[in-house]
Design an enzyme around this catalytic site. Structure first.
Site, mmCIF file in Angstrom:
data_model
loop_
_atom_site.group_PDB
_atom_site.id
_atom_site.type_symbol
_atom_site.label_atom_id
_atom_site.label_comp_id
_atom_site.label_asym_id
_atom_site.label_seq_id
_atom_site.Cartn_x
_atom_site.Cartn_y
_atom_site.Cartn_z
ATOM 1 N N ALA A 1 -24.048 -58.354 14.904
ATOM 2 C CA ALA A 1 -24.776 -57.130 15.255
ATOM 3 C C ALA A 1 -26.263 -57.349 14.941
ATOM 4 O O ALA A 1 -26.639 -58.344 14.323
ATOM 5 C CB ALA A 1 -24.227 -55.958 14.451
ATOM 6 N N GLN B 1 -28.213 -56.146 12.795
ATOM 7 C CA GLN B 1 -28.524 -56.286 11.365
ATOM 8 C C GLN B 1 -27.544 -57.218 10.659
ATOM 9 O O GLN B 1 -27.208 -57.013 9.486
ATOM 10 C CB GLN B 1 -28.550 -54.922 10.691
ATOM 11 C CG GLN B 1 -29.805 -54.133 10.979
ATOM 12 C CD GLN B 1 -31.076 -54.818 10.449
ATOM 13 O OE1 GLN B 1 -31.053 -55.567 9.486
ATOM 14 N NE2 GLN B 1 -32.192 -54.560 11.108
ATOM 15 N N SER B 2 -27.087 -58.225 11.368
ATOM 16 C CA SER B 2 -26.100 -59.141 10.786
ATOM 17 C C SER B 2 -26.680 -59.932 9.607
ATOM 18 O O SER B 2 -27.683 -60.643 9.753
ATOM 19 C CB SER B 2 -25.640 -60.104 11.880
ATOM 20 O OG SER B 2 -24.979 -61.204 11.325
ATOM 21 N N ASN B 3 -26.019 -59.845 8.458
ATOM 22 C CA ASN B 3 -26.387 -60.688 7.320
ATOM 23 C C ASN B 3 -25.998 -62.137 7.595
ATOM 24 O O ASN B 3 -26.653 -63.069 7.144
ATOM 25 C CB ASN B 3 -25.661 -60.228 6.049
ATOM 26 C CG ASN B 3 -26.073 -58.843 5.647
ATOM 27 O OD1 ASN B 3 -27.234 -58.605 5.330
ATOM 28 N ND2 ASN B 3 -25.143 -57.890 5.685
ATOM 29 N N ALA C 1 -26.116 -63.608 10.466
ATOM 30 C CA ALA C 1 -27.147 -64.221 11.314
ATOM 31 C C ALA C 1 -28.330 -64.661 10.452
ATOM 32 O O ALA C 1 -28.840 -65.780 10.592
ATOM 33 C CB ALA C 1 -27.593 -63.232 12.383
#
Ligand SMILES: Cc1ncc(COP(=O)(O)O)c(C=O)c1O
Length: 341
Positions: free
Chosen positions: A81, A83-85, A87
């Site tokens: 998503a 706000q992916s941590n 990523a």
């Protein structure tokens, strides 16, 4: 002693072991809300894994980057998503390994806060040098990944695809290892009957922990708090399937479906959408322990854990341990939830 985990390529990224500390003040605060007996409360600080803000993905990425390097890749492609941590951590891991990184981020979360699409993890992805492509939430995933991988290959590059959340069996090895690390720390405390509670999403953390429990053959028991899917049963089945793939990699006994304990009551309206219980949990843990959680994962995970404790769950245990899987940059993306309230 040689561990079955030593067979796998591993690129060192994490500061390990992460600390295990007791939460005396949170326990005192919760004791004021209930007359039920509470176990001793601990926190395992995987927010302190050390890579660009820390978090659980660092442990998975040690094995995934090891796999990418062994395959001769020069570019890592992953997804999540906005706000992916995962990523953000992948961007950092790729930088540390000298690889390029392309992030295909799906705009799926209908959260309308103004910082959501520019701050928090997304800002850090860019600072870390990743190429960020934000695509509409309904984009055909297979088609877009094929397109991105094809573009890299056409330019002579060698891409390596990391699944969402780093949740392949190889990624889950990071949490089999974490389980053994925690078990060794618990052995030093002398606490025998313990439970480990954590936020569960793409399932690799829980699958890896369950595989670690299969390797060890005794506690702590593992309990996920679902922060991801409305269909709790389907999510539990997915975690079980991944745990079986992970134990197969490790040549150890497959877990039974009962090994997956997953509580679906803290999710609220959906993934990435704030709940009151999440806000209260984030503030309570910050105020009582000086520890930062996040709005999407650990805040809801802690909210679920607190609800379980207040219902008397784990009362017969020596200790309950919350795994802080990180995600703190997400607080900046959700600033309206906490600012000037
Ligand atoms: C901070 C944080 N906690 C927990 C999780 C859940 O881990 P998993 O996806 O392995 O279930 C994630 C996943 O993105 C995360 O970023």
């Amino acid at each position: 002693m040689i561990s079955p985990l030593d067979r796998f390529a591993r690129f060192p990224l994490a500061h390990l072991p992460t600390p295990l500390t007791e939460m005396h003040r949170l326990r005192e605060a919760l004791s004021r809300e209930t007359s039920r007996k509470l176990p001793r409360l601990f926190i395992k600080r995987d927010d302190c894994t050390g890579l660009a803000g820390g978090g659980n993905k660092t442990r998975k990425l040690e094995y995934l980057i090891g796999e990418a390097l062994a395959a001769g890749a020069d570019t890592v492609v992953t997804t999540g998503a906005a706000q992916s941590n995962h990523a953000r951590q992948t961007a950092a891991a790729a930088a540390a390994a000298g690889l390029r990184c392309v992030l295909v981020l799906f705009d799926t979360v209908p959260y309308q806060g103004h910082a959501y699409r520019c701050s928090g993890n997304l800002l850090l992805d860019r600072v870390l040098g990743a190429e960020v492509r934000i695509v509409p939430g309904d984009t055909d995933a297979v088609a877009i990944f094929g397109e991105v991988m094809g573009e890299i290959e056409a330019k002579g590059g060698k891409p390596f695809f990391v699944p969402v959340g780093g949740s392949s069996a190889v990624g889950a090895l990071g949490y089999a290892n974490a389980y053994l690390e925690l078990a060794a720390q618990l052995d030093e405390t002398g606490l025998l009957n313990t439970a480990l509670i954590h936020a569960s999403s793409s399932g690799g953390t829980q699958a890896g922990l369950i595989a670690g429990a299969a390797l060890r053959g005794r506690g702590p028991s593992v309990h996920g708090i679902n922060v991801y899917r409305a269909d709790n049963e389907a999510m539990a089945e997915g975690i079980h399937a991944l745990a079986c793939k992970t134990t197969a990699l490790l040549d150890t006994t497959a877990p039974s479906p009962d090994a997956v304990s997953l509580d679906g009551t803290a999710l609220g309206e959906g993934y990435g959408l704030p709940t009151d219980a999440m806000r209260k949990a984030v503030e309570l843990v910050a105020h009582s322990e000086g520890v930062l959680l996040d709005p999407v994962y650990t805040g809801k995970g802690m909210a679920g854990f607190i609800a379980q404790l207040l219902e008397g769950r784990y009362a017969d245990h020596d200790a309950a341990i919350f795994l802080n899987t990180g995600g703190m940059p997400g607080l900046f993306a959700y600033e309206e939830e906490f600012a000037a309230r």
